[in-house]
Design a protein around this motif. Structure first.
Motif, PDB file in Angstrom:
ATOM      1  N   THR A   1       0.851  -1.189   0.000  1.00 22.66           N
ATOM      2  CA  THR A   1       0.000   0.000   0.000  1.00 22.66           C
ATOM      3  C   THR A   1       0.885   1.238   0.000  1.00 22.66           C
ATOM      4  O   THR A   1       1.847   1.317   0.772  1.00 22.66           O
ATOM      5  CB  THR A   1      -0.909   0.022   1.247  1.00 22.66           C
ATOM      6  OG1 THR A   1      -1.679  -1.181   1.300  1.00 22.66           O
ATOM      7  CG2 THR A   1      -1.846   1.212   1.207  1.00 22.66           C
TER       8      THR A   1
ATOM      9  N   LYS B   1       2.151   4.823   0.868  1.00 22.11           N
ATOM     10  CA  LYS B   1       2.008   5.647   2.067  1.00 22.11           C
ATOM     11  C   LYS B   1       1.417   7.011   1.705  1.00 22.11           C
ATOM     12  O   LYS B   1       1.943   7.692   0.826  1.00 22.11           O
ATOM     13  CB  LYS B   1       3.373   5.831   2.739  1.00 22.11           C
ATOM     14  CG  LYS B   1       3.967   4.548   3.295  1.00 22.11           C
ATOM     15  CD  LYS B   1       5.346   4.774   3.881  1.00 22.11           C
ATOM     16  CE  LYS B   1       6.372   5.034   2.792  1.00 22.11           C
ATOM     17  NZ  LYS B   1       7.750   5.147   3.348  1.00 22.11           N
TER      18      LYS B   1
ATOM     19  N   THR C   1      -0.757   2.946   6.745  1.00 25.43           N
ATOM     20  CA  THR C   1      -0.903   1.762   5.897  1.00 25.43           C
ATOM     21  C   THR C   1      -1.135   0.493   6.709  1.00 25.43           C
ATOM     22  O   THR C   1      -1.427  -0.556   6.135  1.00 25.43           O
ATOM     23  CB  THR C   1       0.344   1.574   5.012  1.00 25.43           C
ATOM     24  OG1 THR C   1       1.485   1.292   5.840  1.00 25.43           O
ATOM     25  CG2 THR C   1       0.617   2.828   4.194  1.00 25.43           C
TER      26      THR C   1
END
Length: 303
Positions: free
Chosen positions: A115, A117, A246
């Protein structure tokens, strides 16, 4: 969840207990939970002097077990001090920064995939630590950097840097490096108009040649670069990427499990030995006295 990862939240406006629900799955055996808890308690007792144990080392008998569900669907077991405290009444620990998370958030250790940031505004410069460094080596420290670029940033003498703990708009904490003589009230340093145009041109040419795969990739990081260019490359930057965002998830529900150490009802006190004859005699005497007093009330002239 490890021991000592929670702290009370002072929020009188928030409704507590509103997330009570049935959480999918089953609780682990009580003995397993207690064994893990006692191991963590033993580690805490080694970390703190005995005088501080009442403050930092929880007692298993005081802890109540809960199963919580996170917004990602994962479930975890947490503890509160007593059954009248709810899991979202607590502030849990950020496993990286060791700072407290906003209430209602919990660090999910499940790997949910890569993912990006997000960048968050810095809302508070909390404190700093100054670190000393030796002179940089003559050869580049990074394989991807050529000697010419390294010569521009290399520090040939011993030097110091300040590492600030900052609070972000999301409520999480991060670290920012600055020059030792910089203070928040000074504001960021900006490059000249000429220099920022050079920086803009270099990035735009690189992105045009390499497309979406050029550094940084299209997304939050490249958007951040564009924003910093528009702001004339401020140092330190007014925002920071948040790694914590995240990994943390909101608590969406919780269910009671029970006390970590089972509560047992106290045994009834044994009845004292009763001398029934003495009690009967005292009762008869009391009844006789009652009868005498009633006669006096009925015949006051005879009193």
């Amino acid at each position: 969840m490890s021991v000592g990862e929670t702290a009370p939240v002072d929020d009188q406006t928030r409704e507590t207990g509103k997330l009570l629900k049935r959480v999918p799955g089953r609780a682990r055996p009580q003995k397993e939970a207690l064994r893990e808890f006692e191991k963590a308690v033993a580690e805490l007792r080694q970390r703190y002097q005995p005088v501080f144990w009442p403050l930092f080392v929880p007692e298993p008998k005081d802890m109540f077990r809960w199963r919580v569900q996170l917004e990602c669907g994962c479930t975890r077991e947490v503890y509160t001090r007593g059954e009248d405290k709810y899991p979202d009444d607590r502030s849990y620990l950020d496993l990286i920064t060791r700072c407290r998370l906003p209430s209602g958030e919990y660090w999910c250790t499940t790997d949910h995939g890569r993912t990006q940031k997000p960048y968050r505004d810095i809302v508070e410069w909390v404190d700093r630590k100054v670190t000393e460094f030796p002179a940089d080596p003559e050869e580049p420290e990074y394989d991807w950097m050529d000697a010419e670029d390294w010569a521009k940033i290399r520090k040939p003498e011993p030097h110091s840097s300040a590492f600030w703990r900052v609070k972000l708009a999301c409520g999480h904490y991060a670290q920012v490096c600055t020059d030792v003589d910089w203070k928040p009230e000074n504001g960021p340093r900006l490059v000249s108009e000429e220099r920022i145009e050079e920086i803009r041109r270099d990035f735009e040419e690189s992105w045009a040649a390499e497309g979406h795969t050029g550094w940084p990739h299209e997304g939050p990081e490249r958007d951040h670069i564009r924003k910093m260019i528009d702001l004339r490359w401020p140092r330190p930057e007014p925002e920071r990427d948040c790694f914590t965002c995240t990994h943390v998830r909101r608590i969406t529900g919780y269910q009671r499990i029970g006390w970590l150490v089972s509560k047992t009802s106290p045994a009834p006190a044994p009845s004292p030995n009763i001398d029934r004859k003495k009690i009967a005699a005292r009762l008869a005497a009391a009844e006789a006295e009652v009868q005498r007093l009633r006669k006096q009330l009925d015949n006051p002239d005879d009193a």
